[in-house]
Enzyme design. Sequence first.
Site, PDB file in Angstrom:
ATOM      1  NE  ARG A 172      -2.664   0.808   3.514  1.00 32.33           N
ATOM      2  CZ  ARG A 172      -3.375   0.527   4.613  1.00 32.33           C
ATOM      3  NH1 ARG A 172      -4.612   0.085   4.502  1.00 32.33           N
ATOM      4  NH2 ARG A 172      -2.856   0.684   5.814  1.00 32.33           N
ATOM      5  CE  LYS A 189      -2.808   4.515   7.005  1.00 30.82           C
ATOM      6  NZ  LYS A 189      -4.268   4.524   7.282  1.00 30.82           N
ATOM      7  CD  GLU A 246     -12.133   5.698   4.292  1.00 32.80           C
ATOM      8  OE1 GLU A 246     -11.660   5.079   5.257  1.00 32.80           O
ATOM      9  OE2 GLU A 246     -11.492   5.907   3.253  1.00 32.80           O
TER      10      GLU A 246
HETATM   11  C1  LIG Z   1      -5.396   3.732   7.534  1.00 40.84           C
HETATM   12  C2  LIG Z   1      -6.785   4.022   7.157  1.00 40.84           C
HETATM   13  C3  LIG Z   1      -7.833   3.099   7.369  1.00 40.84           C
HETATM   14  C4  LIG Z   1      -7.635   1.792   8.087  1.00 40.84           C
HETATM   15  O1  LIG Z   1      -6.764   0.922   7.425  1.00 40.84           O
HETATM   16  P1  LIG Z   1      -6.097  -0.299   8.185  1.00 40.84           P
HETATM   17  O2  LIG Z   1      -5.139  -0.839   7.181  1.00 40.84           O
HETATM   18  O3  LIG Z   1      -7.159  -1.256   8.510  1.00 40.84           O
HETATM   19  O4  LIG Z   1      -5.441   0.247   9.410  1.00 40.84           O
HETATM   20  C5  LIG Z   1      -9.102   3.438   6.934  1.00 40.84           C
HETATM   21  N1  LIG Z   1      -9.361   4.630   6.337  1.00 40.84           N
HETATM   22  C6  LIG Z   1      -8.383   5.538   6.127  1.00 40.84           C
HETATM   23  C7  LIG Z   1      -8.736   6.818   5.470  1.00 40.84           C
HETATM   24  C8  LIG Z   1      -7.072   5.277   6.523  1.00 40.84           C
HETATM   25  O5  LIG Z   1      -6.121   6.188   6.315  1.00 40.84           O
END
Ligand SMILES: *Cc1c(COP(=O)(O)O)cnc(C)c1O
Length: 341
Positions: free
Chosen positions: A82, A184, A220
């Site tokens: 990722r 991210k 989300e």
């Molecule tokens: C990091 C993140 C998540 C959660 O991801 P995980 O890999 O499960 O920790 C969900 N939404 C956003 C916007 C994120 O930055």
Amino acid sequence: MEKKDIKWSEIGFGYMRTDYRFQAEWNDGKWSEGGLITDDKITISECAGVLQYAQTCFEGLKAYTWKDGSIVTFRPDLNAERLQRSARRLMMPEVPTEMFMRALDETIKANAAWVPPYGTGATLYVRPFLFGSGPVIGVAPAPSYIFHMLVTPVGPYFKGGIKPIVICVSDYDRAAPHGTGDIKAGLNYAMSLYPGQLAHSRGYAENMFLDAATRTNVEETGGANFLFVTKDGKLVTPKSSTILPSITRRSLVHVAKEYLGLEVEERVVPFDEVKDFVEIGVCGTAAVISPVGEIDNGDEKIMVPSGMEAMGPVLTKLRETLVGIQMGDVKAPEGWIRKIL
Ligand SMILES: *Cc1c(COP(=O)(O)O)cnc(C)c1O
């Protein structure tokens, strides 16, 4: 090895300076070997790409101590992958998986005294990040980059029991179609601070963001993906190209299908359907699953049937199974656990 003198079950989610961190630099088209350093300060150009144009992305994962004293991480290959996707979208050099894994092993081993012991509920949070460190003044990718990985112990997410949260539908959008919602990037968080503060000031724990194009579908929260349970016991999770592909969510989908025999639907979830679900949760590395008890959209209040006292039975089972896998009490699928020590 002597553990640090910390009241592990009482610490929160905050930064604590540990002894070592990993750092590598990218210059002239290639990465340095990289290695552990003790200095927690980073010196960069005043005109660094990260400072001028927010050229930065990050990851988040945890190291767990098992009952037998071994220290493990959960699916770090997916974090490496990722981070590479995020890097490509932001015109940064990819951190090779080999380097990511070496950084992970070395940083956690060197900070073993900071890894919370089994049974405390606390874990070691690992924060890898990558940013443009070289100078840019005209808008362009930076000429040099730093990959850095720090670790910090964090306390149990739920102190004094798991309590459902109340959230609200945000008037702001998190991610545009074809934007950067699926990576991210630090910038996704900078712009979520204001709506986050607004929600908190009104007494809400989190924002629910809707899709920016139609404002009709669930996306989300600022940092966690949604899980829904239907009346007939199916697990539903929103599918969208603008949500961040949570590793916790992907793992829970697998657990639901393969361990619990649940039917899973990954699809568009209209906000109008939310009132029909019997359990709602948000998931991510930090809490695995947090139950949602109420969702407010202006004057409309949706009270989730599982209530404000506890997490519903399906999400509880899902959470317990995944936590069991992470803590070594339930057999993990092949390749999910990386043993560090
Ligand atoms: C990091 C993140 C998540 C959660 O991801 P995980 O890999 O499960 O920790 C969900 N939404 C956003 C916007 C994120 O930055």
